[in-house]
Write a protein that holds these residues in place. Structure first.
Motif, PDB file in Angstrom:
ATOM      1  N   ASP A 167     -17.082 -26.586 -43.587  1.00 41.16           N
ATOM      2  CA  ASP A 167     -16.740 -27.411 -44.737  1.00 41.16           C
ATOM      3  C   ASP A 167     -17.441 -26.879 -45.979  1.00 41.16           C
ATOM      4  OD1 ASP A 167     -16.843 -29.722 -46.582  1.00 41.16           O
ATOM      5  OD2 ASP A 167     -15.835 -30.708 -44.872  1.00 41.16           O
ATOM      6  N   PRO A 168     -16.744 -26.733 -47.112  1.00 41.43           N
ATOM      7  CA  PRO A 168     -17.397 -26.192 -48.312  1.00 41.43           C
ATOM      8  C   PRO A 168     -18.630 -27.014 -48.726  1.00 41.43           C
ATOM      9  CG  PRO A 168     -15.054 -26.552 -48.707  1.00 41.43           C
ATOM     10  CD  PRO A 168     -15.316 -27.005 -47.313  1.00 41.43           C
ATOM     11  N   ALA A 169     -18.615 -28.302 -48.403  1.00 49.76           N
ATOM     12  CA  ALA A 169     -19.741 -29.152 -48.797  1.00 49.76           C
ATOM     13  C   ALA A 169     -21.048 -28.696 -48.161  1.00 49.76           C
ATOM     14  CB  ALA A 169     -19.462 -30.601 -48.399  1.00 49.76           C
ATOM     15  N   LEU A 170     -20.919 -28.009 -47.031  1.00 50.82           N
ATOM     16  CA  LEU A 170     -22.127 -27.621 -46.300  1.00 50.82           C
ATOM     17  C   LEU A 170     -22.675 -26.260 -46.727  1.00 50.82           C
ATOM     18  CD1 LEU A 170     -21.143 -28.795 -42.750  1.00 50.82           C
ATOM     19  CD2 LEU A 170     -23.031 -29.657 -44.091  1.00 50.82           C
ATOM     20  N   LYS A 171     -21.929 -25.617 -47.634  1.00 51.33           N
ATOM     21  CA  LYS A 171     -22.301 -24.249 -47.984  1.00 51.33           C
ATOM     22  C   LYS A 171     -23.743 -24.169 -48.497  1.00 51.33           C
ATOM     23  CE  LYS A 171     -20.306 -20.103 -49.970  1.00 51.33           C
ATOM     24  NZ  LYS A 171     -21.606 -19.493 -50.077  1.00 51.33           N
ATOM     25  N   GLY A 172     -24.110 -25.138 -49.320  1.00 55.89           N
ATOM     26  CA  GLY A 172     -25.470 -25.156 -49.871  1.00 55.89           C
ATOM     27  C   GLY A 172     -26.513 -25.207 -48.771  1.00 55.89           C
ATOM     28  N   ASP A 173     -26.330 -26.138 -47.815  1.00 49.47           N
ATOM     29  CA  ASP A 173     -27.269 -26.272 -46.699  1.00 49.47           C
ATOM     30  C   ASP A 173     -27.387 -24.958 -45.943  1.00 49.47           C
ATOM     31  OD1 ASP A 173     -27.797 -29.444 -46.052  1.00 49.47           O
ATOM     32  OD2 ASP A 173     -25.953 -29.026 -47.202  1.00 49.47           O
ATOM     33  N   LEU A 174     -26.203 -24.366 -45.697  1.00 50.72           N
ATOM     34  CA  LEU A 174     -26.144 -23.153 -44.893  1.00 50.72           C
ATOM     35  C   LEU A 174     -26.935 -22.031 -45.564  1.00 50.72           C
ATOM     36  CD1 LEU A 174     -24.433 -22.284 -42.320  1.00 50.72           C
ATOM     37  CD2 LEU A 174     -23.109 -20.984 -43.961  1.00 50.72           C
ATOM     38  N   ASP A 175     -26.635 -21.820 -46.866  1.00 53.55           N
ATOM     39  CA  ASP A 175     -27.319 -20.737 -47.576  1.00 53.55           C
ATOM     40  C   ASP A 175     -28.827 -20.972 -47.594  1.00 53.55           C
ATOM     41  OD1 ASP A 175     -24.969 -19.564 -47.939  1.00 53.55           O
ATOM     42  OD2 ASP A 175     -24.686 -20.146 -50.041  1.00 53.55           O
ATOM     43  N   ALA A 176     -29.206 -22.230 -47.835  1.00 48.81           N
ATOM     44  CA  ALA A 176     -30.639 -22.535 -47.888  1.00 48.81           C
ATOM     45  C   ALA A 176     -31.291 -22.231 -46.544  1.00 48.81           C
ATOM     46  CB  ALA A 176     -30.853 -23.994 -48.250  1.00 48.81           C
ATOM     47  N   ALA A 177     -30.596 -22.626 -45.471  1.00 48.27           N
ATOM     48  CA  ALA A 177     -31.154 -22.396 -44.138  1.00 48.27           C
ATOM     49  C   ALA A 177     -31.311 -20.900 -43.868  1.00 48.27           C
ATOM     50  CB  ALA A 177     -30.263 -23.026 -43.080  1.00 48.27           C
ATOM     51  N   ILE A 178     -30.261 -20.158 -44.208  1.00 42.23           N
ATOM     52  CA  ILE A 178     -30.328 -18.713 -43.955  1.00 42.23           C
ATOM     53  C   ILE A 178     -31.465 -18.088 -44.743  1.00 42.23           C
ATOM     54  CG2 ILE A 178     -29.116 -16.524 -44.356  1.00 42.23           C
ATOM     55  CD1 ILE A 178     -26.561 -17.875 -43.556  1.00 42.23           C
ATOM     56  N   LYS A 179     -31.581 -18.529 -46.008  1.00 39.28           N
ATOM     57  CA  LYS A 179     -32.610 -17.969 -46.867  1.00 39.28           C
ATOM     58  C   LYS A 179     -34.002 -18.261 -46.290  1.00 39.28           C
ATOM     59  CE  LYS A 179     -33.146 -17.130 -51.738  1.00 39.28           C
ATOM     60  NZ  LYS A 179     -33.018 -17.677 -53.080  1.00 39.28           N
ATOM     61  N   LYS A 180     -34.167 -19.490 -45.855  1.00 42.45           N
ATOM     62  CA  LYS A 180     -35.458 -19.892 -45.301  1.00 42.45           C
ATOM     63  C   LYS A 180     -35.814 -19.020 -44.084  1.00 42.45           C
ATOM     64  CE  LYS A 180     -38.672 -23.211 -45.428  1.00 42.45           C
ATOM     65  NZ  LYS A 180     -38.552 -24.500 -44.704  1.00 42.45           N
ATOM     66  N   ILE A 181     -34.817 -18.855 -43.204  1.00 45.98           N
ATOM     67  CA  ILE A 181     -35.074 -18.060 -41.996  1.00 45.98           C
ATOM     68  C   ILE A 181     -35.404 -16.627 -42.371  1.00 45.98           C
ATOM     69  CG2 ILE A 181     -34.097 -17.228 -39.832  1.00 45.98           C
ATOM     70  CD1 ILE A 181     -32.278 -19.671 -39.843  1.00 45.98           C
ATOM     71  N   GLU A 182     -34.644 -16.110 -43.339  1.00 46.44           N
ATOM     72  CA  GLU A 182     -34.882 -14.713 -43.737  1.00 46.44           C
ATOM     73  C   GLU A 182     -36.271 -14.538 -44.319  1.00 46.44           C
ATOM     74  OE1 GLU A 182     -31.506 -13.748 -46.099  1.00 46.44           O
ATOM     75  OE2 GLU A 182     -30.514 -12.721 -44.438  1.00 46.44           O
ATOM     76  N   GLY A 183     -36.727 -15.560 -45.056  1.00 47.62           N
ATOM     77  CA  GLY A 183     -38.074 -15.506 -45.622  1.00 47.62           C
ATOM     78  C   GLY A 183     -39.129 -15.324 -44.543  1.00 47.62           C
ATOM     79  N   THR A 184     -39.051 -16.160 -43.504  1.00 44.22           N
ATOM     80  CA  THR A 184     -40.032 -16.036 -42.422  1.00 44.22           C
ATOM     81  C   THR A 184     -39.876 -14.707 -41.705  1.00 44.22           C
ATOM     82  OG1 THR A 184     -38.689 -17.879 -41.695  1.00 44.22           O
ATOM     83  CG2 THR A 184     -41.062 -18.056 -41.313  1.00 44.22           C
ATOM     84  N   LEU A 185     -38.592 -14.322 -41.558  1.00 40.56           N
ATOM     85  CA  LEU A 185     -38.346 -13.064 -40.838  1.00 40.56           C
ATOM     86  C   LEU A 185     -38.987 -11.880 -41.537  1.00 40.56           C
ATOM     87  CD1 LEU A 185     -34.700 -12.996 -39.512  1.00 40.56           C
ATOM     88  CD2 LEU A 185     -36.814 -12.795 -38.220  1.00 40.56           C
ATOM     89  N   ALA A 186     -38.944 -11.894 -42.889  1.00 37.86           N
ATOM     90  CA  ALA A 186     -39.477 -10.762 -43.638  1.00 37.86           C
ATOM     91  C   ALA A 186     -40.950 -10.562 -43.297  1.00 37.86           C
ATOM     92  CB  ALA A 186     -39.309 -10.986 -45.134  1.00 37.86           C
ATOM     93  N   LEU A 187     -41.676 -11.668 -43.227  1.00 40.34           N
ATOM     94  CA  LEU A 187     -43.098 -11.580 -42.858  1.00 40.34           C
ATOM     95  C   LEU A 187     -43.271 -10.996 -41.464  1.00 40.34           C
ATOM     96  CD1 LEU A 187     -44.833 -14.826 -44.140  1.00 40.34           C
ATOM     97  CD2 LEU A 187     -45.282 -12.447 -44.783  1.00 40.34           C
ATOM     98  N   TRP A 188     -42.473 -11.567 -40.547  1.00 40.16           N
ATOM     99  CA  TRP A 188     -42.588 -11.092 -39.167  1.00 40.16           C
ATOM    100  C   TRP A 188     -42.173  -9.639 -39.041  1.00 40.16           C
ATOM    101  CZ3 TRP A 188     -45.573 -12.989 -35.792  1.00 40.16           C
ATOM    102  CH2 TRP A 188     -45.853 -14.372 -35.779  1.00 40.16           C
ATOM    103  N   ASP A 189     -41.201  -9.218 -39.887  1.00 40.81           N
ATOM    104  CA  ASP A 189     -40.782  -7.816 -39.847  1.00 40.81           C
ATOM    105  C   ASP A 189     -41.949  -6.900 -40.155  1.00 40.81           C
ATOM    106  OD1 ASP A 189     -38.293  -8.205 -39.021  1.00 40.81           O
ATOM    107  OD2 ASP A 189     -37.303  -7.903 -40.957  1.00 40.81           O
ATOM    108  N   ALA A 190     -42.745  -7.300 -41.144  1.00 39.70           N
ATOM    109  CA  ALA A 190     -43.904  -6.481 -41.485  1.00 39.70           C
ATOM    110  C   ALA A 190     -44.858  -6.410 -40.293  1.00 39.70           C
ATOM    111  CB  ALA A 190     -44.610  -7.048 -42.700  1.00 39.70           C
ATOM    112  N   ALA A 191     -45.081  -7.563 -39.678  1.00 42.24           N
ATOM    113  CA  ALA A 191     -45.966  -7.590 -38.509  1.00 42.24           C
ATOM    114  C   ALA A 191     -45.393  -6.705 -37.412  1.00 42.24           C
ATOM    115  CB  ALA A 191     -46.127  -9.015 -38.014  1.00 42.24           C
TER     116      ALA A 191
END
Lengths: 429, 551, 383
Positions: free
Chosen positions: B232-256
């Motif tokens: 649903d287009p209404a959920l797009k915001g939630d989805l992007d935010a979730a992906i961004k959040k996960i990617e943020g943590t992942l970036a740290l772990w990638d360095a580790a």
């Protein structure tokens, strides 16, 4: 005992001694063929087996009476995985040992190194390994697969039956992967795959630390589209690659890997249980269910006195090449290079997958393409088999070679005929 | 043609509810005779597998999953393992286990024995990756209610990987009954995945996105991105935010993760170089046969495993522990022979040791090639060295972890030996001042011989570890020799700490350059950096201090 | 003065070797071209190319002896200079193919066409002219040696450290040239040459000329090297080899002396590579392999380090042995080769030439025992 019987006995003795004499002559007057495979150095790991196959084929042929009534004699030399040495040894085989034909080479570099020698001295090379194409010499018969006999059917299979939409083209940085990946990229894009969905990556020869590469593949594969890896990784680097795949838990159900340089022999060094389901594309697998294959495996085991020795695709290519040469020589009635080159086009010999392979005018052969999945016992389970495919030396997917064809029959006798300009000699200018 | 096109379409729309319709269509068109009459009868469905092609089989598996009959789980497992066969005479399907020259047959549904059959009487039912996926999905649905906790967790995992609307209801039913917290969490996540692709209301989907965010990792991103186009287009915001959040943590772990990769590469380099730091660093012998000692160690492992495989298959997990002393003794003895036979005549002429040991290395390579053949030999990983475990957001493979620990242990052991034992004292005395040591009564020739044997022996046990991650072929040694010399020279000849720091630095450096410039250029850059570094510190990282003008 | 510089070079052994080489340069091509194939003295073309190849290796070994035997720099990277010279020549030969390549592209070599390169990379410009390529054969290895030596000798990297970083250098170049993106043909290298200066590389005539050139070039380099080591500069060079610090304390700029010798040696190696390529017909990154450079050291050691003619003899003998063994005992030749290296280092530490010379000197010394001639206490032959 009557006189008659005595005369008969004497005649018999005379005939016998005559044939014995003939046999002695034949033993002296042999046909030599050269075997040019590295027995030491980095390529020995792959090439030594082909030397053994050639010795076996020669021995088998001699049991059947040889060729043109003469015994065959294999002259084995060791070019030691050193490309200039390949050229030197080829020259030695042709000039000094006067061999009728040479069976050999594995890497493209070695073939490129000996090609001018074969053309200069007008001899014949049978090349038994899959390669990148983009070559057709009058003096070479290519019995391995061209890219359209291996790479493209494999990609088709993944696209159609696994629904793959995203592609990692992972290879060792040398000419075969570079060219194959160029062709595959062009092919995939012609099928509507977007550039962003193709990742091409190269690693050096003998690369052994795959951690970063495998995790790169993993993250590329987590974009929500079905992803597959097309591997043109060369020999030695495969074992650590598959070990890392297995350990990082990349299963064939998640991201299948289809390889073009991994056969039964390469798998012999790995525990294949974590790899079940990963794929390979070849023109032959040991698991092919055909009487001729069973016979071949039996002879091979007897010859090597080891019933665990596996068979693989380049061995089949060597088998086809050898038999095609024998047939062409018998048709020509001589081992003279020019006559054999004329008679070999159109020669059809049984391949090990139960069909026939024919030498085409472009000096490549027809063969079926088999897609196999790795099994826990180190063998492949065939999941798809195409009908006979003609080896395409000039790829249709590269801009500079799509107009070229090769036909070594007279009167054309040209390796790079341009169908657009109607002239022999490439792009023409 | 038309039929397969429809089937194909069905499979492509894997995640949509229309799928059922497509499968039903496929059922009717594809094998009406075999299955339409008995879509719920597991026995009939399994029998149909015997004659189905891959696409038909996939539909049958889905139907089997829908029967909800847990009796078929063994049959599915057998199918996935390639143990399902069809009898040629009556096209009955059986689970077959190899027994002697033939096979014992087991009824796929009842599990009752069905006699034996020779190999020629049955054919294996072929399986491919799509089928394996379908099987694990069906299996997951069927075992969600299993009494065994571990099985339920596995089931939740496989449902998580193959989301579908049917599984959603099964999951919810299972969730209601679930008591174990870990399993419950995984089921919730699996439910969220399946829910995203269903036709549930937006609110539920929003909650599902939040659950997936908590799951984290690359898989979660993959799942979210798969769901994105149909959401649903209404959920797009939630989805992007979730992906961004996960990617943020992942970036740290990638360095580790990168540091970990670097350390593990460094520990491999350390293993390869540590024996050399004794023979080359301490004794001054340019030992070009060092790589071949590593290779001999790897082949010792192969021989030990081969004996265990044929004689004591149960002890396979201990094979490496047995191989370690064997490899040490074999390569140590080889080292002793080389020292006594060749090197002892060459002391004080380091460059000539290079020539002689190069000759030795050629002979050893060819010897191994003649005995074991030129091809790779299989050295198996014991179970405790296979697979990986998650550590926060990164995956650590067991074999790499053991190798890191192993190399550090060897390093510390060697350090202790050098610094704390009498033999170490003699060794240091001889290398520092041979004449003085000799006049103090130390038998310098034997110290030399055993020092070289020690260096070779350590190279041998390094070979045991390297056999776990690399090819075991006659060329094994060649691929490590140059790197080993670089490490020793970079760290400083004659200093064990230098070798440690050198190896780990080069490993981490390499792994940080690799994602950035690619593996090939990365390696070239490391070599160039070593060359430049040596200009700056001509005696390596940890130079031995001395007053000699010409060391 | 220059004449005297070179005249001093002409010591007995050197004269003999130069004479042999020049004799070869004339006789072998004559026998190949003039005598019929049935004549027992006829040298077949393949033998001539083989000998030509050995002579190129001999020149490479001579270059190494100049730095190792006389300056104490053990370079484990001389193969790099050899290969760079080879690549410079190979690039010229590639450009000479012109539109006779399989794609018929008038400018781009085949490997660039099928990798979809649209234009010639800048570093390929100029290689269509022989003089430019010939210049590059000297300049590229010389420049690399200069830059490398400039840094290394200035920061007084020596001994084993220097050897290992020369190895790192050739290894890095190996990896770099393997890269297809570099524009040197990747692992296939450069091959399928047609002409050199308008003559077909495959004709017996061209091969004869190349062979003669290799022999003459080897003779010239031998004279040059001999002149260098026998000049005053050569004495300082030996001083650097045996006691670097003392020479430095005497006020010599050691790093410049080393640098000069290193660059000259690298250029000789470049010439060897350039002559090697048209005779062998291929140059590829395999030539950069560290193992190849180590082999050069071995030829030099087998023949006799610090003798100048020793490396030539060593290179020819070891390579000749390799050719024979790889044909006769293809499965076991590595045993023979490896065993040879071990035996030579153990029993002939001065190499073949060194040992023979020592034996001769000993006999001479015994004959004239009352009049000691060697003031430095070392037998002359050990130089």
């Amino acid at each position: 005992m009557t006189i008659k019987a005595r005369i008969g006995g004497a005649m018999l003795a005379a005939i016998m001694s005559a044939t014995a004499l003939q046999g002695a002559f034949a033993a002296e007057d042999t046909i030599k063929i050269g075997v040019l495979h590295s027995l030491s150095g980095t390529m020995a790991i792959s090439e030594t087996t082909l030397k053994d196959v050639m010795l076996m084929l020669v021995a088998e042929q001699n049991k059947k009476g040889g060729v043109l009534g003469k015994k065959l004699e294999a002259v084995v030399v060791d070019p030691a995985s050193n490309w200039p040495l390949f050229a030197e040894k080829a020259r030695e085989l042709i000039s000094k040992d006067k061999v009728a034909a040479v069976f050999g080479c594995w890497t493209s570099s070695s073939r490129k190194s000996v090609l001018p020698v074969f053309e200069e001295l007008n001899s014949l090379l049978f090349y038994p390994v899959q390669y990148e194409g983009e070559e057709s010499s009058r003096n070479i018969i290519y019995t391995g697969a061209a890219p359209n006999q291996q790479a493209i059917p494999a990609v088709d299979y993944l696209m159609n039956s696994e629904g793959v939409q995203r592609w990692v083209l992972e290879g060792t940085d040398y000419v075969y992967p570079q060219t194959t990946n160029k062709i595959l990229k062009a092919y995939l894009m012609s099928k509507g795959v977007k550039e962003a969905d193709i990742m091409i990556n190269y690693t050096p020869f003998g690369f052994s630390d795959w951690q970063t590469e495998v995790s790169k593949i993993k993250s590329f594969g987590s974009a929500g589209k079905k992803t597959a890896v097309v591997s043109t990784i060369n020999g030695d680097a495969n074992v650590p690659f598959y070990k890392e795949l297995g350990n990082q838990g990349i299963k064939a159900q998640d991201i299948p890997v289809v390889a073009f340089s991994v056969g039964e022999e390469e798998l012999a060094g790995i525990d294949t249980k974590p790899l079940v389901g990963h794929l390979a594309a070849w023109n032959y697998f040991q698991s092919v269910d055909a009487p001729v294959n069973a016979e071949f495996i039996k002879t091979w085991h007897a010859f090597t006195k080891n019933d665990k020795r596996v068979t693989n695709d380049p061995m089949e290519a060597a088998y086809i090449g050898f038999n095609a040469w024998v047939k062409a020589v018998e048709a020509a009635g001589t081992t003279d290079t020019d006559k054999v080159i004329d008679s070999i086009v159109g020669v059809s010999v049984p391949n090990l997958s139960g069909g026939y392979s024919t030498v085409m005018p472009n000096h490549h052969i027809t063969k079926p393409v088999l897609i196999g999945e790795i099994q826990a016992n180190g063998q492949f389970d065939i999941v798809q088999q195409t009908p006979q495919v003609v080896g395409d030396e000039w790829s249709d997917y590269l801009p500079d070679s799509k107009d070229l064809i090769s036909d070594w029959r007279k009167p054309m006798s040209c390796g790079n005929f341009n169908v657009k300009t109607g002239k022999c000699g490439g792009k023409g200018s | 043609m038309k039929m397969s096109a429809i089937l194909l379409k069905g499979r492509r729309m894997y995640l949509r509810p229309v799928r059922i319709l497509a499968i039903l269509l496929g059922l009717i068109l594809g094998f009406a005779t075999a299955a339409s009459s008995a879509a719920d009868d597991p026995a009939a469905l399994i029998k149909a597998l015997g004659t189905a092609n891959f696409e038909q089989a996939e539909a049958i598996i889905a139907d089997l999953g829908k029967t909800g009959d847990t009796r078929i789980v063994p049959a599915l497992e057998a199918f996935a393992a390639g143990d399902l066969y069809v009898r040629k005479s009556d096209s009955q399907v059986f689970i077959a286990k190899a027994a002697g020259s033939g096979f014992t047959l087991i009824d796929p549904v009842t599990g009752a024995s069905a006699g034996e059959a020779p190999k020629s009487a049955i054919t294996k039912i072929k399986i491919n990756n799509s089928l394996r996926r379908a099987i694990s999905s069906a299996q997951g649905g069927l075992t969600l209610l299993s009494p065994d906790k571990v099985v339920r967790l596995q089931a939740a995992d496989s449902v998580l990987k193959s989301p579908s609307a049917e599984n959603l209801e099964l999951l919810e039913a299972a969730l209601a009954k679930e008591t174990d917290r870990a399993v419950k969490l995984r089921m919730e996540q699996a439910r969220a995945v399946s829910l995203l692709s269903s036709d549930r209301p937006v609110d539920q989907k929003r909650a599902a996105i939040a659950t997936l965010q908590s799951l984290g990792g690359r898989d979660a991103i993959g799942i979210l991105m798969t769901a994105a186009p149909t959401l649903d287009p209404a959920l797009k915001g939630d989805l992007d935010a979730a992906i961004k959040k996960i990617e943020g943590t992942l970036a740290l772990w990638d360095a580790a993760q990168n540091i970990w990769y670097g350390l593990s590469l460094g520990s491999v380099l350390l293993l390869a170089a540590i024996g050399l730091s004794i023979t080359f660093g301490v004794m001054g012998i340019i030992n070009m046969a060092h790589g071949e000692m590593v290779m001999l160690g790897a082949y010792s492992t192969f021989v030990v495993q081969e004996i265990i495989r044929t004689k004591f298959p149960g002890a396979f997990d201990y094979s490496l522990a047995i191989a370690l002393p064997v490899a040490f003794v074999v390569t140590g003895a080889a080292g002793l022979i080389i020292e006594r036979g060749v090197i002892r005549f060459l002391y004080g002429r380091p460059l000539e040791t290079l020539l002689a040991t190069w000759g030795v290395s050629l002979v050893l390579q060819q010897l191994v090639r003649s005995i074991f053949g030129p091809t790779n030999r299989e050295v198996g990983n014991p179970s405790w060295m296979s697979g990986s475990f998650p550590l926060g957001g990164m995956q650590v493979t067991w074999n790499r972890m053991w190798i890191v620990l192993f190399s550090l242990t060897i390093f510390l052991g060697l350090l202790l030996l050098m610094k704390r034992s009498f033999f170490g004292l003699m060794m240091r005395a001889v290398t520092q001042n041979r004449r003085m040591a000799s006049s103090m009564g130390i038998r310098t020739p034997w110290v030399d011989a055993f020092t070289f044997a020690l260096g070779s022996g350590i190279a041998g046990i390094a070979g045991v570890a390297l056999s776990q991650i690399d090819n075991v072929s006659p060329n094994l040694g060649q691929s490590y020799i140059i790197d080993s010399f670089m490490v020793v020279v970079f760290g400083g000849v004659g200093n064990l700490w230098g070798t440690l720091v050198g190896a780990l630095t080069l490993g981490v450096l390499n792994k940080f350059l690799e994602p950035w410039v690619g593996a090939v250029l990365g390696k070239i850059l490391v070599l160039v950096l070593i060359i430049l570094f040596i200009q700056k510190r001509p005696r390596g990282l940890f130079a031995l201090k001395g007053r000699a003008i010409e060391a | 003065m220059i004449t005297s510089f070179f005249l001093r070079a002409l010591e007995g052994r050197i004269v003999a070797m130069v004479a042999v080489l020049l004799g070869f340069a004339v006789l072998v091509p004559m026998s190949n071209l003039l005598l019929g194939p049935d004549n027992p003295l006829h040298v077949p073309t393949y033998v001539m190319s083989l000998l030509g190849k050995y002579l190129c290796y001999a020149l490479l070994a001579l270059a190494l002896d100049l730095v190792w035997g006389y300056c104490g720099i053990l370079s484990l990277g001389h193969g790099a200079f050899f290969s760079l010279g080879g690549y410079a020549m190979g690039m010229y030969l590639m450009r000479q193919i012109g539109s006779r390549g399989v794609y018929g592209d008038p400018i781009l070599p085949d490997f660039m066409v099928f990798l979809n390169w649209k234009q010639l990379p800048w570093f390929w410009y100029g290689f269509d002219m022989f003089w430019f390529a010939a210049l590059m054969v000297l300049v590229v290895p010389g420049l690399l040696a200069f830059v490398f030596g400039w840094f290394a000798f200035r920061s007084r990297v020596n001994g084993v450290y220097l050897s290992i970083i020369t190895q790192a250098m050739t290894y890095a170049l190996l990896l770099a040239f393997f890269r297809n993106d570099m524009g040197f043909g990747g692992n296939n290298g450069l091959t399928d040459y047609k002409d050199i200066l308008g003559f077909s590389v495959q004709s017996d005539g061209t091969r004869s000329v190349l062979f003669a050139l290799s022999a003459i070039m080897l003779a010239l380099c031998l004279i040059l090297a001999s002149a260098i080591v026998r000049s005053k500069f050569g004495k300082v060079l030996l001083g650097v080899r045996d006691a670097e610090s003392r020479v430095r304390f005497l006020g010599f700029r050691v790093e410049n002396i080393k640098l000069f010798t290193f660059v000259v040696s690298a250029m000789m190696a470049g010439i060897a590579g350039a002559l090697f390529v048209p005779q062998v017909g291929i140059i590829n990154p395999g030539e950069f392999a560290p193992a190849n450079s180590i082999e050069v050291v071995i030829w030099t050691a087998v023949g006799g380090r610090s003798t100048l003619i020793g490396p030539i003899i060593g290179a020819v003998l070891v390579n000749g042995g390799k050719t024979i063994f790889t044909g006769v005992f293809p499965e076991f030749w590595l045993f023979a080769l490896g065993g040879l290296f071990v035996l030579v280092t153990l029993f002939l530490p001065k190499g073949i030439v060194g040992t023979v010379a020592q034996a001769l000197a000993k006999r001479r010394a015994a004959q004239a025992a009352e009049t000691p001639t060697h003031l430095n206490g070392k037998p002359q032959a050990a130089e």
